[in-house]
Design a protein around this motif. Structure first.
Motif, PDB file in Angstrom:
ATOM      1  N   ALA A 138      42.211  34.041  27.490  1.00 18.66           N
ATOM      2  CA  ALA A 138      41.010  33.971  28.334  1.00 18.66           C
ATOM      3  C   ALA A 138      39.775  33.962  27.445  1.00 18.66           C
ATOM      4  CB  ALA A 138      40.961  35.165  29.287  1.00 18.66           C
ATOM      5  N   ALA A 139      38.759  33.183  27.833  1.00 19.32           N
ATOM      6  CA  ALA A 139      37.543  33.087  27.015  1.00 19.32           C
ATOM      7  C   ALA A 139      36.326  32.854  27.893  1.00 19.32           C
ATOM      8  CB  ALA A 139      37.679  31.971  25.986  1.00 19.32           C
ATOM      9  N   ARG A 140      35.177  33.286  27.369  1.00 16.21           N
ATOM     10  CA  ARG A 140      33.896  33.134  28.062  1.00 16.21           C
ATOM     11  C   ARG A 140      32.856  32.610  27.082  1.00 16.21           C
ATOM     12  NH1 ARG A 140      30.184  37.899  30.731  1.00 16.21           N
ATOM     13  NH2 ARG A 140      29.048  36.590  32.217  1.00 16.21           N
ATOM     14  N   ASP A 141      31.918  31.788  27.570  1.00 16.47           N
ATOM     15  CA  ASP A 141      30.944  31.152  26.680  1.00 16.47           C
ATOM     16  C   ASP A 141      30.011  32.157  26.012  1.00 16.47           C
ATOM     17  OD1 ASP A 141      28.169  31.233  28.114  1.00 16.47           O
ATOM     18  OD2 ASP A 141      29.523  30.572  29.688  1.00 16.47           O
ATOM     19  N   ALA A 142      29.322  31.710  24.973  1.00 17.89           N
ATOM     20  CA  ALA A 142      28.559  32.591  24.087  1.00 17.89           C
ATOM     21  C   ALA A 142      27.434  33.341  24.789  1.00 17.89           C
ATOM     22  CB  ALA A 142      27.992  31.790  22.914  1.00 17.89           C
ATOM     23  N   PHE A 143      26.813  32.731  25.790  1.00 16.14           N
ATOM     24  CA  PHE A 143      25.711  33.382  26.501  1.00 16.14           C
ATOM     25  C   PHE A 143      26.175  34.100  27.764  1.00 16.14           C
ATOM     26  CE2 PHE A 143      23.454  30.140  24.035  1.00 16.14           C
ATOM     27  CZ  PHE A 143      22.403  30.885  23.514  1.00 16.14           C
ATOM     28  N   PRO A 205      30.160  38.212  26.991  1.00 16.80           N
ATOM     29  CA  PRO A 205      29.763  36.872  26.547  1.00 16.80           C
ATOM     30  C   PRO A 205      30.259  36.583  25.132  1.00 16.80           C
ATOM     31  CG  PRO A 205      27.933  37.964  27.628  1.00 16.80           C
ATOM     32  CD  PRO A 205      29.009  38.993  27.486  1.00 16.80           C
ATOM     33  N   GLY A 206      30.819  35.402  24.944  1.00 19.86           N
ATOM     34  CA  GLY A 206      31.305  34.987  23.631  1.00 19.86           C
ATOM     35  C   GLY A 206      32.634  35.580  23.226  1.00 19.86           C
ATOM     36  N   ALA A 207      33.216  36.412  24.084  1.00 22.42           N
ATOM     37  CA  ALA A 207      34.477  37.077  23.734  1.00 22.42           C
ATOM     38  C   ALA A 207      35.672  36.297  24.259  1.00 22.42           C
ATOM     39  CB  ALA A 207      34.497  38.498  24.290  1.00 22.42           C
ATOM     40  N   SER A 208      36.827  36.585  23.703  1.00 22.69           N
ATOM     41  CA  SER A 208      38.089  36.037  24.207  1.00 22.69           C
ATOM     42  C   SER A 208      39.146  37.130  24.122  1.00 22.69           C
ATOM     43  CB  SER A 208      38.519  34.796  23.417  1.00 22.69           C
ATOM     44  OG  SER A 208      38.832  35.117  22.074  1.00 22.69           O
ATOM     45  N   LEU A 209      40.177  36.983  24.941  1.00 22.37           N
ATOM     46  CA  LEU A 209      41.236  37.987  25.018  1.00 22.37           C
ATOM     47  C   LEU A 209      42.597  37.318  25.095  1.00 22.37           C
ATOM     48  CD1 LEU A 209      39.666  40.384  27.697  1.00 22.37           C
ATOM     49  CD2 LEU A 209      39.979  40.924  25.266  1.00 22.37           C
ATOM     50  N   LEU A 210      43.570  37.968  24.498  1.00 25.62           N
ATOM     51  CA  LEU A 210      44.963  37.544  24.613  1.00 25.62           C
ATOM     52  C   LEU A 210      45.714  38.583  25.431  1.00 25.62           C
ATOM     53  CD1 LEU A 210      45.479  36.391  20.950  1.00 25.62           C
ATOM     54  CD2 LEU A 210      45.858  34.933  22.935  1.00 25.62           C
ATOM     55  N   TRP A 211      46.435  38.124  26.442  1.00 27.16           N
ATOM     56  CA  TRP A 211      47.277  39.005  27.256  1.00 27.16           C
ATOM     57  C   TRP A 211      48.734  38.697  26.963  1.00 27.16           C
ATOM     58  CZ3 TRP A 211      51.299  38.297  30.566  1.00 27.16           C
ATOM     59  CH2 TRP A 211      51.663  39.369  31.402  1.00 27.16           C
ATOM     60  N   GLU A 212      49.489  39.740  26.685  1.00 25.07           N
ATOM     61  CA  GLU A 212      50.925  39.558  26.431  1.00 25.07           C
ATOM     62  C   GLU A 212      51.663  40.820  26.846  1.00 25.07           C
ATOM     63  OE1 GLU A 212      53.866  37.763  22.949  1.00 25.07           O
ATOM     64  OE2 GLU A 212      51.773  38.239  22.502  1.00 25.07           O
ATOM     65  N   ASN A 213      52.597  40.658  27.790  1.00 29.80           N
ATOM     66  CA  ASN A 213      53.428  41.763  28.269  1.00 29.80           C
ATOM     67  C   ASN A 213      52.584  42.961  28.709  1.00 29.80           C
ATOM     68  OD1 ASN A 213      55.883  42.907  28.943  1.00 29.80           O
ATOM     69  ND2 ASN A 213      56.135  43.893  26.948  1.00 29.80           N
ATOM     70  N   GLY A 214      51.468  42.665  29.413  1.00 29.77           N
ATOM     71  CA  GLY A 214      50.641  43.720  29.977  1.00 29.77           C
ATOM     72  C   GLY A 214      49.579  44.274  29.053  1.00 29.77           C
ATOM     73  N   LYS A 215      49.558  43.853  27.797  1.00 33.36           N
ATOM     74  CA  LYS A 215      48.593  44.381  26.836  1.00 33.36           C
ATOM     75  C   LYS A 215      47.542  43.333  26.489  1.00 33.36           C
ATOM     76  CE  LYS A 215      51.870  47.640  24.760  1.00 33.36           C
ATOM     77  NZ  LYS A 215      52.541  48.076  23.503  1.00 33.36           N
ATOM     78  N   LEU A 216      46.293  43.787  26.342  1.00 32.68           N
ATOM     79  CA  LEU A 216      45.182  42.913  25.969  1.00 32.68           C
ATOM     80  C   LEU A 216      44.766  43.177  24.531  1.00 32.68           C
ATOM     81  CD1 LEU A 216      42.920  43.167  29.150  1.00 32.68           C
ATOM     82  CD2 LEU A 216      44.146  41.133  28.390  1.00 32.68           C
ATOM     83  N   THR A 217      44.560  42.111  23.766  1.00 35.69           N
ATOM     84  CA  THR A 217      44.031  42.221  22.407  1.00 35.69           C
ATOM     85  C   THR A 217      42.887  41.239  22.257  1.00 35.69           C
ATOM     86  OG1 THR A 217      45.683  40.609  21.631  1.00 35.69           O
ATOM     87  CG2 THR A 217      46.211  42.952  21.378  1.00 35.69           C
TER      88      THR A 217
END
Length: 598
Positions: A138-143, A205-217
């Motif tokens: 998941a990702a969101r734009d810089a602003f 804003p500007g962040a991204s996340l990885l979800w895998e087996n219930g955990k976010l990094t």
């Protein structure tokens, strides 16, 4: 531009009922009236559900409907626009023909993985389910132009375009958050890290996340700000080229584009740059309040004629006001004190058949157009010379100061604080003082929550104006203006694009010496665009004001009676009153009993 939800549940057999799926789609329909879609997956990790409603702008054909999948078992739901998608598609063309920016996003993910975000120019929030790696990105734009809310509870993780959609999943309990409510009243807007409901936050804003087996990094981060002060001089040519380039990129569309137009520098410059980029006869719209001193229609019409723009003034007549205000309040995803102007003009522009409109939003943040750029340095100077008063103010209650001395009370509060540019900014922007907030907490029956923030050293290596610019983006722009702009424009299925909030443009302007970038009255734009009329730079800044005081004493008097409950020692300002009206309506909508002592 669209709406979406992505639900990941690690509990086997916890699939969504059809009734819940329908409720999720219904909660998003106003954002995407041109089509709906959903996909569901089951695996060893549990259940994955993707939902999407589409506002068709780029490649408005069924082949680009979402959720969109590729041949590598990647599936995406996406809200926003990638303005450089055609350039990005060229090196990918040997793989397949790219018809839309959504398809380009999938191909970029397949090629670069999470690092794809470093290639994007645009506004976006998206979630990709990677069926091979069994993970989500998941990702969101810089602003933070496009919203992306996140909630985790039990075995469920939910991403969505709106808080109302998060609640519609039935996966997240509806529990009030006292500290989030207090921050709402402190600022007049909901702070993303601390919303009025527990368990729900936002992707920054500007962040991204990885979800895998219930955990976010956390994944790659992309921000537009520089860590060093600008050093380049500019007579206007650099700014001119960068802004025209930004506006030209924001005109990429397969449907007609219009623009908002007021009598201010930013919206007029946007229209001028659109014409200079080669666009012809872009229609413009302004909001008109006949018979008030806030009516900008006459001036806006002159500016439109200067740049060959077919112009429409949208008149908000008094007999329409009550009905329009009711629908505005009903449409709010989160409470706030801003956005009624956006709601009204978006409704009108959409009724004229447009799906895309340009806005001058962001110009004040990047070029120092707000009063805070003067107020914050003034507060810092006052505290420097009057620090000796601090021991005398330790028991001082600013609520005892009369309404005519409200500014003095804020200055005294800051003198008695720990100081720093972050606290000076908060004093300048906050809706209620610290003492007033303690009274509000008593009114709601809350525990006393500290409102102090650790923000005094943020970007301390930058010049003062540059720091204030970042504070304005991270607080007022992101938590209030952009959130409300998205909420109230998408209530009518209208996409608002903001050329001033373009990463390449910010990188260019951040490289300029602050004395050029923050020159008084935005004279940098006058040097950059001599086509703009001189009167733009000589007139007093007005903002996009609304005649709230007149409305509260007449047409909207009954709506604002709930504000009488504010525990203040003086008559509240219109924006303080609206904060209570908005919050009360939001609580009613979600069946939360929080508008009086408990």
């Amino acid at each position: 531009m669209c709406g979406f939800a992505a639900i990941f549940d690690t509990k086997p057999g916890n699939a969504l009922p059809e009734e819940t799926a329908n409720r999720i789609i219904t909660s998003l329909l106003h954002r995407g009236p041109d089509g709906t879609g959903q996909k569901h997956f089951q695996n060893q990790q549990g259940n994955i559900s993707l939902f999407h409603t589409r506002l068709a702008i780029i490649d408005p054909l069924p082949r680009s409907d979402q959720p969109l999948s590729d041949t590598h078992d990647n599936h995406i739901v996406f809200n926003g626009e990638i303005y450089n998608y055609q350039d990005l598609a060229e090196p990918l063309a040997d793989l397949e023909i790219m018809q839309s920016d959504t398809q380009v996003l999938l191909s970029l993910y397949d090629k670069y993985g999470p690092d794809m975000v470093h290639h994007l120019r645009g506004m976006y929030a998206f979630v990709i389910w990677d069926g091979i790696k069994q993970r989500a990105f998941a990702a969101r734009d810089a602003f933070g132009i496009k919203p992306l809310y996140l909630a985790q509870y039990g075995s469920s993780t939910v991403f969505a375009s709106e808080v109302s959609t998060v609640l519609a999943t039935g996966k997240i309990p509806k529990e009030p958050c006292e500290s989030g409510i207090c921050e709402y009243f402190r600022w007049g807007s909901c702070q993303g890290h601390n919303l009025p409901l527990k368990h729900i936050t936002r992707v920054e804003p500007g962040a991204s996340l990885l979800w895998e087996n219930g955990k976010l990094t956390p994944g790659p981060q992309r921000l537009p700000f520089s860590n060093t002060s600008g050093t380049l001089e500019d007579t206007g040519s650099t700014t001119r080229a960068a802004f025209i380039d930004s506006v030209e990129s924001h005109l990429v569309s397969d449907v007609p584009v219009a623009t908002f137009l007021s009598s201010g520098i930013d919206s007029v410059a946007t229209l001028a740059a659109a014409q200079l980029s080669g666009a012809e006869s872009i229609p413009s719209f302004t909001l008109s309040f006949p018979g008030t001193g806030l009516d900008e229609a006459a001036q806006a019409s002159k500016f439109a004629a200067r740049f060959n723009s077919p112009h429409t003034a949208i008149k908000l007549e008094s007999e329409q006001l009550t009905e329009t205000f009711d629908s505005f309040i009903t449409s709010q995803d989160l409470p706030g004190i801003d956005g009624f102007n956006t709601y009204c003009i978006s409704q009108a522009v959409a009724s004229h058949g447009y799906k895309v409109v340009l806005s001058g939003l962001g110009g004040d943040e990047i070029l120092g157009g707000y009063p805070t750029f003067l107020q914050v340095p003034r507060l810092l100077k006052i505290r420097k010379y009057l620090q000796w008063l601090t021991p005398l103010l330790s028991g001082y209650h600013v609520a005892e100061v009369t309404a005519s001395q409200r500014r003095l009370s804020r200055a005294l509060e800051f003198i008695n604080s720990s100081g720093g540019i972050g606290h000076a900014y908060e004093t300048s922007r906050c809706l209620f003082s610290q003492h007033e907030m303690y009274q509000l907490q008593k009114h709601f029956g809350f525990k006393t929550h500290s409102l102090e923030r650790e923000n005094a050293t943020i970007h301390s290596e930058l010049k003062q104006d540059e720091q204030i610019s970042i504070f304005e983006v991270q607080h007022y722009l992101n938590h209030q203006l952009l959130r409300d702009t998205d909420n109230y424009s998408m209530s009518h299925g209208l996409e608002i694009r903001v050329p001033f909030l373009d990463v390449p443009l910010w990188q260019t302007l951040c490289s300029l010496q602050p004395k050029h970038r923050f020159e008084a009255s935005k004279y940098l734009m006058q040097r950059a665009f001599p086509e703009l009329p001189d009167m733009l730079f000589k007139q007093q800044k007005r903002g996009f004001g609304l005649p709230w005081n007149d409305w509260i004493s007449s047409s909207l008097k009954e709506h604002f009676r709930v504000a009488d409950a504010l525990p203040l020692k003086y008559p509240p300002t219109w924006y303080q009153s609206l904060s209570m009206v908005s919050f009360h309506a939001w609580c009613q909508r979600h069946n939360l009993d929080l508008t009086g002592p408990s």
